[in-house]
Design an enzyme around this catalytic site. Sequence first.
Site, PDB file in Angstrom:
ATOM      1  N   HIS A  58      -1.656   3.826  -7.896  1.00  0.00           N
ATOM      2  CA  HIS A  58      -1.886   2.904  -9.026  1.00  0.00           C
ATOM      3  C   HIS A  58      -1.134   1.593  -8.910  1.00  0.00           C
ATOM      4  O   HIS A  58      -1.133   0.805  -9.861  1.00  0.00           O
ATOM      5  CB  HIS A  58      -1.494   3.552 -10.353  1.00  0.00           C
ATOM      6  CG  HIS A  58      -2.340   4.713 -10.727  1.00  0.00           C
ATOM      7  ND1 HIS A  58      -3.427   4.615 -11.574  1.00  0.00           N
ATOM      8  CD2 HIS A  58      -2.269   6.010 -10.371  1.00  0.00           C
ATOM      9  CE1 HIS A  58      -3.977   5.801 -11.724  1.00  0.00           C
ATOM     10  NE2 HIS A  58      -3.295   6.678 -10.994  1.00  0.00           N
ATOM     11  N   LYS A 105       0.094  -5.591 -23.295  1.00  0.00           N
ATOM     12  CA  LYS A 105       0.335  -4.721 -22.138  1.00  0.00           C
ATOM     13  C   LYS A 105       1.838  -4.647 -21.957  1.00  0.00           C
ATOM     14  O   LYS A 105       2.582  -5.387 -22.604  1.00  0.00           O
ATOM     15  CB  LYS A 105      -0.355  -5.261 -20.888  1.00  0.00           C
ATOM     16  CG  LYS A 105      -0.158  -6.757 -20.655  1.00  0.00           C
ATOM     17  CD  LYS A 105      -0.977  -7.262 -19.475  1.00  0.00           C
ATOM     18  CE  LYS A 105      -2.392  -7.684 -19.790  1.00  0.00           C
ATOM     19  NZ  LYS A 105      -3.437  -6.940 -19.151  1.00  0.00           N
ATOM     20  N   ARG A 106       2.302  -3.764 -21.074  1.00  0.00           N
ATOM     21  CA  ARG A 106       3.726  -3.738 -20.783  1.00  0.00           C
ATOM     22  C   ARG A 106       4.198  -5.135 -20.393  1.00  0.00           C
ATOM     23  O   ARG A 106       3.474  -5.878 -19.744  1.00  0.00           O
ATOM     24  CB  ARG A 106       4.013  -2.736 -19.654  1.00  0.00           C
ATOM     25  CG  ARG A 106       3.925  -1.299 -20.094  1.00  0.00           C
ATOM     26  CD  ARG A 106       4.879  -0.987 -21.219  1.00  0.00           C
ATOM     27  NE  ARG A 106       6.254  -0.944 -20.763  1.00  0.00           N
ATOM     28  CZ  ARG A 106       6.923   0.169 -20.490  1.00  0.00           C
ATOM     29  NH1 ARG A 106       6.362   1.351 -20.670  1.00  0.00           N
ATOM     30  NH2 ARG A 106       8.163   0.113 -20.085  1.00  0.00           N
ATOM     31  N   LYS A 140       2.820  -9.399 -14.702  1.00  0.00           N
ATOM     32  CA  LYS A 140       1.710  -9.573 -15.649  1.00  0.00           C
ATOM     33  C   LYS A 140       1.725 -10.956 -16.299  1.00  0.00           C
ATOM     34  O   LYS A 140       0.775 -11.370 -16.950  1.00  0.00           O
ATOM     35  CB  LYS A 140       1.745  -8.484 -16.715  1.00  0.00           C
ATOM     36  CG  LYS A 140       1.513  -7.072 -16.157  1.00  0.00           C
ATOM     37  CD  LYS A 140       1.604  -6.024 -17.256  1.00  0.00           C
ATOM     38  CE  LYS A 140       1.562  -4.598 -16.752  1.00  0.00           C
ATOM     39  NZ  LYS A 140       0.192  -4.128 -16.436  1.00  0.00           N
ATOM     40  N   THR A 187      -6.919  -1.813 -17.492  1.00  0.00           N
ATOM     41  CA  THR A 187      -7.978  -1.102 -18.200  1.00  0.00           C
ATOM     42  C   THR A 187      -8.217  -1.722 -19.571  1.00  0.00           C
ATOM     43  O   THR A 187      -9.300  -1.598 -20.128  1.00  0.00           O
ATOM     44  CB  THR A 187      -7.652   0.395 -18.358  1.00  0.00           C
ATOM     45  OG1 THR A 187      -6.267   0.531 -18.688  1.00  0.00           O
ATOM     46  CG2 THR A 187      -7.958   1.159 -17.085  1.00  0.00           C
ATOM     47  N   LYS A 236     -11.562  -2.763 -22.148  1.00  0.00           N
ATOM     48  CA  LYS A 236     -11.686  -2.457 -23.584  1.00  0.00           C
ATOM     49  C   LYS A 236     -12.057  -3.706 -24.370  1.00  0.00           C
ATOM     50  O   LYS A 236     -12.914  -3.667 -25.263  1.00  0.00           O
ATOM     51  CB  LYS A 236     -10.373  -1.861 -24.099  1.00  0.00           C
ATOM     52  CG  LYS A 236     -10.076  -0.499 -23.477  1.00  0.00           C
ATOM     53  CD  LYS A 236      -8.634  -0.044 -23.661  1.00  0.00           C
ATOM     54  CE  LYS A 236      -8.348   1.116 -22.698  1.00  0.00           C
ATOM     55  NZ  LYS A 236      -6.926   1.441 -22.580  1.00  0.00           N
TER      56      LYS A 236
HETATM   57  C1  26W Z   1       8.365   5.309 -10.567  1.00  0.00           C
HETATM   58  C2  26W Z   1       8.153   4.474 -11.738  1.00  0.00           C
HETATM   59  C3  26W Z   1       6.728   4.187 -11.967  1.00  0.00           C
HETATM   60  C4  26W Z   1       6.109   4.726 -13.077  1.00  0.00           C
HETATM   61  C5  26W Z   1       4.774   4.481 -13.306  1.00  0.00           C
HETATM   62  C6  26W Z   1       6.024   3.402 -11.102  1.00  0.00           C
HETATM   63  C7  26W Z   1       4.699   3.147 -11.328  1.00  0.00           C
HETATM   64  C8  26W Z   1       4.073   3.697 -12.420  1.00  0.00           C
HETATM   65  C9  26W Z   1       2.602   3.470 -12.676  1.00  0.00           C
HETATM   66  C10 26W Z   1       1.852   3.574 -11.392  1.00  0.00           C
HETATM   67  C11 26W Z   1       2.387   2.210 -13.423  1.00  0.00           C
HETATM   68  C12 26W Z   1       1.030   2.057 -13.997  1.00  0.00           C
HETATM   69  O1  26W Z   1       0.795   2.433 -15.134  1.00  0.00           O
HETATM   70  N1  26W Z   1       0.110   1.450 -13.253  1.00  0.00           N
HETATM   71  C13 26W Z   1      -1.122   0.997 -13.846  1.00  0.00           C
HETATM   72  O2  26W Z   1      -2.116   1.977 -13.676  1.00  0.00           O
HETATM   73  C14 26W Z   1      -3.311   1.601 -14.337  1.00  0.00           C
HETATM   74  C15 26W Z   1      -4.286   2.738 -14.224  1.00  0.00           C
HETATM   75  O3  26W Z   1      -4.749   2.856 -12.927  1.00  0.00           O
HETATM   76  C16 26W Z   1      -3.859   0.305 -13.780  1.00  0.00           C
HETATM   77  O4  26W Z   1      -4.974  -0.073 -14.537  1.00  0.00           O
HETATM   78  C17 26W Z   1      -2.802  -0.786 -13.836  1.00  0.00           C
HETATM   79  O5  26W Z   1      -3.282  -1.950 -13.184  1.00  0.00           O
HETATM   80  C18 26W Z   1      -1.525  -0.306 -13.193  1.00  0.00           C
HETATM   81  O6  26W Z   1      -0.493  -1.257 -13.372  1.00  0.00           O
END
Ligand code: 26W
Length: 868
Positions: free
Chosen positions: A406, A601-602, A607, A712, A716
Amino acid sequence: MTSTIDPKTIGRPIRPRRHVRTLTGYLPETDAAGKEQWPRGEEEVWRAGIRGLDKTVDDITKSVVNHVQTSLARQAYNIDDLGAYQAAALSVRDNLLVNWNETQLNYTKKNPKRAYYLSLEFLMGRTLDNALLNLGLKDEYKDGVQKLGFSIEDILDKERDAALGNGGLGRLAACYLDSGSSTELPLWGYGLRYKYGIFQQLISPEGNQLEAPDPWLDNQNPWELPRLDVTYEIRFYGRSERSHDGSGRAVWAGGQEVVAVAYDVMIPGYGTKTTNNLRLWESRSKRGFDLNSFNAGNYEGAVESSNSADAITSVLYPNDHTSFGKELRLKQQYFWTAASLADIMRRFKNQNKPLAQFPDFVAIQLNDTHPTLAIPELMRILIDEEDLTWDQAWTIVTNTFFYTNHTVLPEALEKWPVPLLEHVLPRHLQIIYDINLFFLQAVEKKYPGDRERLARMSLIEEGQPKQVRMAHLAAIGSRKVNGVAELHSDLVRTTILKDFVEFEGLSKYSNVTNGITPRRWLDQCNPELSALITKTLAVDKNVWLKDLKLLKGLIPHAEDADFRKAWAAIKQRNKERLAAHVQSTLGLTVRTDAMFDVQIKRIHEYKRQTLNILGVIHRYLTLKVMTPEEKAKVNPRVVFFAGKAAPAYYIAKLTIRLIVNVAKVINGDPDTKDYLQLYFLPDYSVSLAEVLIPASDISQHISTAGTEASGTSNMKFCLNGGLLLGTVDGANIEIAEEVGESNVFFFGHLTPAVEDLRYQHLYHPVPIEEKCPALANVLNQISSGLFGNDDIYEPLLNTIRQNDYYLLSDDFDSYIAALAMVDEAYQDKEEWIKKSINTTANMGKFSSDRAILEYAESFWNIEPTPFK
Ligand code: 26W
């Protein structure tokens, strides 16, 4: 520790007074003679507590009353909205349970191959409205609770979000579960039952983000079923002794044992009886409890506070995109994957099939690398407990797992320090080393003498300390690897996993573009638009909500002036709904006769919320020097931000602070307040998104090209007729392909340019004044104290003045130009509405039903398994 939160802090909704009422029609009136008179012959119901079948309005009122009296043990004359919500939820749950039981029975009978979605996050939001929709009982419950003297809207509003996730990855998991059930696939989710979900965000009067715990289970959770009979013991620490019999087996003993207890959450499908399961694990000490307290002052510290058993599932880590070595997080990951695999293995073994057939009955999807320990864990089970050889075990493993990446941001790629792994999971480290050894032998065979390649591909990164690269482990242990949008999957193939593609072949590395469930993200959040679409398409909503490409039928109606009028009126009412929400929760008055511009968003540098706020300041400065005649031509704009920053992410928190303080100046300036308003809405959540998204005219998805894997929320907004202002990144690209580039406002440099620009910043820097005077002016105004008189923002501004890793100075001018194009397009209201209609009409591709069926068909090889 006492709380230091300023009472003026916003973010806690203004609480209406508790309003206690009697359930209408379910208590006897006392007549003149002092005798009880029962209305409509309900005495029998009251006395016997008979539970109805919950199909008709009468059944429903009976069942709700029954739950008030029995499950809640409350009196019918003493019910507030929360009590009514709880009783209604329990009554709905009864209905779900019937389908849930039948679904599980159906699977047991037919024994299809099943898929398991392992995700450390499930951002489910609220459940009641969705459950009613999927059961087809919305109207009945509305009437039922009304009969009891309550309004369904008020009741729905009492539910707390289940916020067991950070952002996109967690919400995607929730959408996929909805689609799995709706397409009748045998798909279960496995996750953790955090006692505290993502922190509650408060904003201090100075604009600082404060974090408070989210005790979402305090009011009890009617949607979960504790399965006290489904438990597993999970080991940590201890010693692993390899046997010397040449079998490769080892004995892992000693250390700490923790109990995993299952909690099941029912996942109803839309328009089907299929009700799948989300199994969440809670950790318990084998001996007893250990109470931790959490407080707003030291959230990070509190997260780390205890090493005890129940601490494992206490708190969701509030980080996305930062990987860091923390023992508790490692324990969470192992606890969850080990319990899930034990459960999956038990279910498989009930069938008495040879283990070699495991991949014929089980597919396991790894949602990012977080569950990657499942790979060595399955090896451990197969070798140490089931006596298989290494090769037999590896064949099973590599046919069972599937890995979705992701993010390609380096700081988000998980790595675990070898010494930590050795301490917490000694057996798993041995297995990882063995996997690495065999793997590197094969690489060496193909590329003899290519030591650099071996170092790049190794599961172990050299350094102090050595670290295990979890993305490499996930990739080589899986049957398929995918990214979440075309561009992102290309980047996975050409950057972080390039060597692996070369070694293993392209066919293993593919793409599944993300999707969203149109049930929650259109029908539920925008009921008026949904009704208009149903009427216009002249097909039942059960049909188009499950075949979203049918929205194309709206295209010809974009030319119909009456239809456009109806479309625009709904957008307007959604703006008013949002304004009313802001008024009632924050006490702020939002004008609704303006363009609504939203970024939610976060909060993260990549971003680029900073780009947005700098653009707002630019607009403000421009307005300040306009003549009244010039201003009269300006199109009023209300800009909304919402999002949480990771508690330790200093720069992201400064961005919030800047937004809040810019808002104070702009909203209070009589010269500009009629043309520009700015709001930072605290405590972003799924529920808040459901109010914001339908109200937006334009939304911003402005990441530096190549950094946002998919996004995503962009889907929406567009599904709800909001236009998109964005960079050529993630799923923005595919959205534009579907809706037409003329309906999207693109700007900024493209992905291939990013690396070169960064190189230039480092080695041939050009002063911002020269490169982008408009931006330099904005930065200088901030520095000169326009939004507060100290140096507080300097570290944030310096990220741009120095280095500028996210290329704000490269994209600023084209961003401002794109904003101007948005303004210009909005002047022609009729054309704008046409764009809005055409956007919605062409969003069919982004249904999560399409995405989940791609996973089912191309990866998991599972099939819809309906029942009557
Ligand atoms: C290890 C810490 C950590 C925790 C969560 C690293 C990375 C993440 C996720 C991969 C972050 C995340 O939410 N990524 C998002 O995933 C969405 C679903 O696929 C995408 O639409 C977003 O672009 C992406 O930032």
